[in-house]
Scaffold this motif. Structure first.
Motif, PDB file in Angstrom:
ATOM      1  N   GLY A 208      19.087  54.800   2.526  1.00  0.00           N
ATOM      2  CA  GLY A 208      20.050  54.579   1.456  1.00  0.00           C
ATOM      3  C   GLY A 208      20.652  53.189   1.417  1.00  0.00           C
ATOM      4  N   THR A 209      21.075  52.800   0.209  1.00  0.00           N
ATOM      5  CA  THR A 209      21.815  51.555  -0.001  1.00  0.00           C
ATOM      6  C   THR A 209      22.960  51.847  -0.970  1.00  0.00           C
ATOM      7  OG1 THR A 209      20.298  50.900  -1.783  1.00  0.00           O
ATOM      8  CG2 THR A 209      19.860  49.990   0.401  1.00  0.00           C
ATOM      9  N   ILE A 210      24.015  51.059  -0.859  1.00  0.00           N
ATOM     10  CA  ILE A 210      25.184  51.236  -1.722  1.00  0.00           C
ATOM     11  C   ILE A 210      24.951  50.485  -3.034  1.00  0.00           C
ATOM     12  CG2 ILE A 210      27.657  50.790  -1.987  1.00  0.00           C
ATOM     13  CD1 ILE A 210      27.098  52.904   0.095  1.00  0.00           C
ATOM     14  N   HIS A 211      25.162  51.193  -4.146  1.00  0.00           N
ATOM     15  CA  HIS A 211      25.092  50.600  -5.479  1.00  0.00           C
ATOM     16  C   HIS A 211      26.291  51.085  -6.274  1.00  0.00           C
ATOM     17  CE1 HIS A 211      21.070  48.766  -5.339  1.00  0.00           C
ATOM     18  NE2 HIS A 211      20.812  49.744  -4.486  1.00  0.00           N
ATOM     19  N   LYS A 212      26.633  50.341  -7.288  1.00  0.00           N
ATOM     20  CA  LYS A 212      27.761  50.686  -8.145  1.00  0.00           C
ATOM     21  C   LYS A 212      27.244  51.536  -9.307  1.00  0.00           C
ATOM     22  CE  LYS A 212      31.118  47.772  -8.003  1.00  0.00           C
ATOM     23  NZ  LYS A 212      32.118  48.476  -7.245  1.00  0.00           N
ATOM     24  N   LEU A 213      27.616  52.820  -9.322  1.00  0.00           N
ATOM     25  CA  LEU A 213      27.213  53.751 -10.377  1.00  0.00           C
ATOM     26  C   LEU A 213      28.416  54.037 -11.251  1.00  0.00           C
ATOM     27  CD1 LEU A 213      25.099  56.355  -8.345  1.00  0.00           C
ATOM     28  CD2 LEU A 213      24.386  54.164  -9.303  1.00  0.00           C
ATOM     29  N   ASN A 214      28.355  53.568 -12.490  1.00  0.00           N
ATOM     30  CA  ASN A 214      29.477  53.719 -13.418  1.00  0.00           C
ATOM     31  C   ASN A 214      30.786  53.266 -12.771  1.00  0.00           C
ATOM     32  OD1 ASN A 214      28.051  54.542 -15.664  1.00  0.00           O
ATOM     33  ND2 ASN A 214      28.253  56.708 -15.188  1.00  0.00           N
ATOM     34  N   GLY A 215      30.722  52.130 -12.062  1.00  0.00           N
ATOM     35  CA  GLY A 215      31.910  51.531 -11.478  1.00  0.00           C
ATOM     36  C   GLY A 215      32.301  52.043 -10.108  1.00  0.00           C
ATOM     37  N   ARG A 216      31.550  52.991  -9.553  1.00  0.00           N
ATOM     38  CA  ARG A 216      31.907  53.595  -8.264  1.00  0.00           C
ATOM     39  C   ARG A 216      30.811  53.336  -7.234  1.00  0.00           C
ATOM     40  NH1 ARG A 216      32.323  59.855  -8.252  1.00  0.00           N
ATOM     41  NH2 ARG A 216      30.261  59.642  -7.387  1.00  0.00           N
ATOM     42  N   ASP A 217      31.164  52.819  -6.059  1.00  0.00           N
ATOM     43  CA  ASP A 217      30.196  52.590  -4.992  1.00  0.00           C
ATOM     44  C   ASP A 217      29.659  53.924  -4.495  1.00  0.00           C
ATOM     45  OD1 ASP A 217      30.455  49.841  -5.085  1.00  0.00           O
ATOM     46  OD2 ASP A 217      31.939  49.764  -3.486  1.00  0.00           O
ATOM     47  N   THR A 218      28.328  54.053  -4.498  1.00  0.00           N
ATOM     48  CA  THR A 218      27.680  55.309  -4.137  1.00  0.00           C
ATOM     49  C   THR A 218      26.415  55.018  -3.347  1.00  0.00           C
ATOM     50  OG1 THR A 218      28.477  56.219  -6.240  1.00  0.00           O
ATOM     51  CG2 THR A 218      26.832  57.504  -5.069  1.00  0.00           C
ATOM     52  N   LEU A 219      26.131  55.842  -2.365  1.00  0.00           N
ATOM     53  CA  LEU A 219      24.912  55.723  -1.569  1.00  0.00           C
ATOM     54  C   LEU A 219      23.740  56.311  -2.345  1.00  0.00           C
ATOM     55  CD1 LEU A 219      23.802  54.927   1.244  1.00  0.00           C
ATOM     56  CD2 LEU A 219      24.234  57.278   1.946  1.00  0.00           C
TER      57      LEU A 219
ATOM     58  N   LEU B 164      25.094  66.847 -13.179  1.00  0.00           N
ATOM     59  CA  LEU B 164      23.836  66.201 -13.566  1.00  0.00           C
ATOM     60  C   LEU B 164      24.001  65.593 -14.958  1.00  0.00           C
ATOM     61  CD1 LEU B 164      20.830  65.810 -12.687  1.00  0.00           C
ATOM     62  CD2 LEU B 164      20.331  67.869 -14.021  1.00  0.00           C
ATOM     63  N   PRO B 165      23.717  64.290 -15.105  1.00  0.00           N
ATOM     64  CA  PRO B 165      23.913  63.649 -16.409  1.00  0.00           C
ATOM     65  C   PRO B 165      22.823  64.041 -17.403  1.00  0.00           C
ATOM     66  CG  PRO B 165      22.968  62.081 -14.899  1.00  0.00           C
ATOM     67  CD  PRO B 165      23.245  63.334 -14.106  1.00  0.00           C
ATOM     68  N   SER B 166      23.146  63.934 -18.663  1.00  0.00           N
ATOM     69  CA  SER B 166      22.191  64.268 -19.722  1.00  0.00           C
ATOM     70  C   SER B 166      21.400  63.031 -20.137  1.00  0.00           C
ATOM     71  CB  SER B 166      22.928  64.795 -20.951  1.00  0.00           C
ATOM     72  OG  SER B 166      23.672  65.924 -20.625  1.00  0.00           O
ATOM     73  N   PRO B 167      20.092  63.195 -20.350  1.00  0.00           N
ATOM     74  CA  PRO B 167      19.307  62.077 -20.902  1.00  0.00           C
ATOM     75  C   PRO B 167      19.878  61.650 -22.246  1.00  0.00           C
ATOM     76  CG  PRO B 167      17.852  63.756 -20.020  1.00  0.00           C
ATOM     77  CD  PRO B 167      19.248  64.337 -20.008  1.00  0.00           C
ATOM     78  N   GLY B 168      19.768  60.343 -22.516  1.00  0.00           N
ATOM     79  CA  GLY B 168      20.269  59.795 -23.763  1.00  0.00           C
ATOM     80  C   GLY B 168      21.644  59.168 -23.629  1.00  0.00           C
ATOM     81  N   ARG B 169      22.326  59.412 -22.513  1.00  0.00           N
ATOM     82  CA  ARG B 169      23.659  58.844 -22.296  1.00  0.00           C
ATOM     83  C   ARG B 169      23.552  57.441 -21.709  1.00  0.00           C
ATOM     84  NH1 ARG B 169      27.082  62.690 -18.763  1.00  0.00           N
ATOM     85  NH2 ARG B 169      28.401  60.847 -18.859  1.00  0.00           N
ATOM     86  N   THR B 170      24.549  56.627 -21.991  1.00  0.00           N
ATOM     87  CA  THR B 170      24.651  55.292 -21.411  1.00  0.00           C
ATOM     88  C   THR B 170      25.117  55.416 -19.967  1.00  0.00           C
ATOM     89  OG1 THR B 170      25.210  54.365 -23.566  1.00  0.00           O
ATOM     90  CG2 THR B 170      25.763  53.047 -21.649  1.00  0.00           C
ATOM     91  N   PHE B 171      24.568  54.540 -19.113  1.00  0.00           N
ATOM     92  CA  PHE B 171      24.891  54.586 -17.691  1.00  0.00           C
ATOM     93  C   PHE B 171      24.930  53.167 -17.153  1.00  0.00           C
ATOM     94  CE2 PHE B 171      23.980  55.134 -13.187  1.00  0.00           C
ATOM     95  CZ  PHE B 171      24.758  56.229 -12.870  1.00  0.00           C
ATOM     96  N   HIS B 172      25.883  52.876 -16.286  1.00  0.00           N
ATOM     97  CA  HIS B 172      25.987  51.550 -15.678  1.00  0.00           C
ATOM     98  C   HIS B 172      25.539  51.606 -14.221  1.00  0.00           C
ATOM     99  CE1 HIS B 172      28.536  51.003 -19.197  1.00  0.00           C
ATOM    100  NE2 HIS B 172      28.170  49.736 -19.106  1.00  0.00           N
ATOM    101  N   PHE B 173      24.522  50.824 -13.894  1.00  0.00           N
ATOM    102  CA  PHE B 173      24.000  50.710 -12.535  1.00  0.00           C
ATOM    103  C   PHE B 173      24.180  49.258 -12.121  1.00  0.00           C
ATOM    104  CE2 PHE B 173      20.948  50.139  -9.188  1.00  0.00           C
ATOM    105  CZ  PHE B 173      20.876  51.358  -8.540  1.00  0.00           C
TER     106      PHE B 173
END
Length: 113
Positions: free
Chosen positions: A22-33, A78-87
């Motif tokens: 794992g690595t830490i990435h920012k998912l929708n503004g939140r640090d997540t493994l 679980l997110p729905s396809p078609g939604r905007t997401f910030h990675f």
């Protein structure tokens, strides 16, 4: 202990272990493994690239694709396809999201010029 119990323990202990994969990435503004899977996305791109090549000129645009795995408990619903997401502060569109026994496999796509 059932096999499903063992898998649930292995999610954090092995697969989404920061010291292993794992690595830490920012998912929708939140640090997540997470685990970013470039190899799987490359294989998927090969399949679609050959089909897309028949569609002609792409007008100077290309699609950036990204596939990552995240522990369902760390992510939330679980997110729905078609939604905007910030990675990592870049905007993408969710193209696919699957719950694989407590680990989400999420595919993202962005059109870039």
């Amino acid at each position: 202990m059932t096999f499903k119990d063992v898998i649930a323990q292995d999610i954090k202990r092995t697969f989404l272990n920061f010291d292993e994969f794992g690595t830490i990435h920012k998912l929708n503004g939140r640090d997540t493994l997470v685990i970013v899977d470039d190899n799987e996305m490359t294989e998927r791109e090969k399949k679609f690239k050959n089909a897309g090549a028949l569609n002609g000129f792409n007008g100077g645009l290309f699609k950036k694709q990204l596939l990552f795995y995240v522990h369902a408990k760390d992510f939330g619903p679980l997110p729905s396809p078609g939604r905007t997401f910030h990675f990592d502060k870049q905007e993408y569109l969710i193209t696919d999201a699957v719950d694989e026994d407590g680990i989400y496999s999420i595919s993202l796509e962005a059109t870039r010029s």
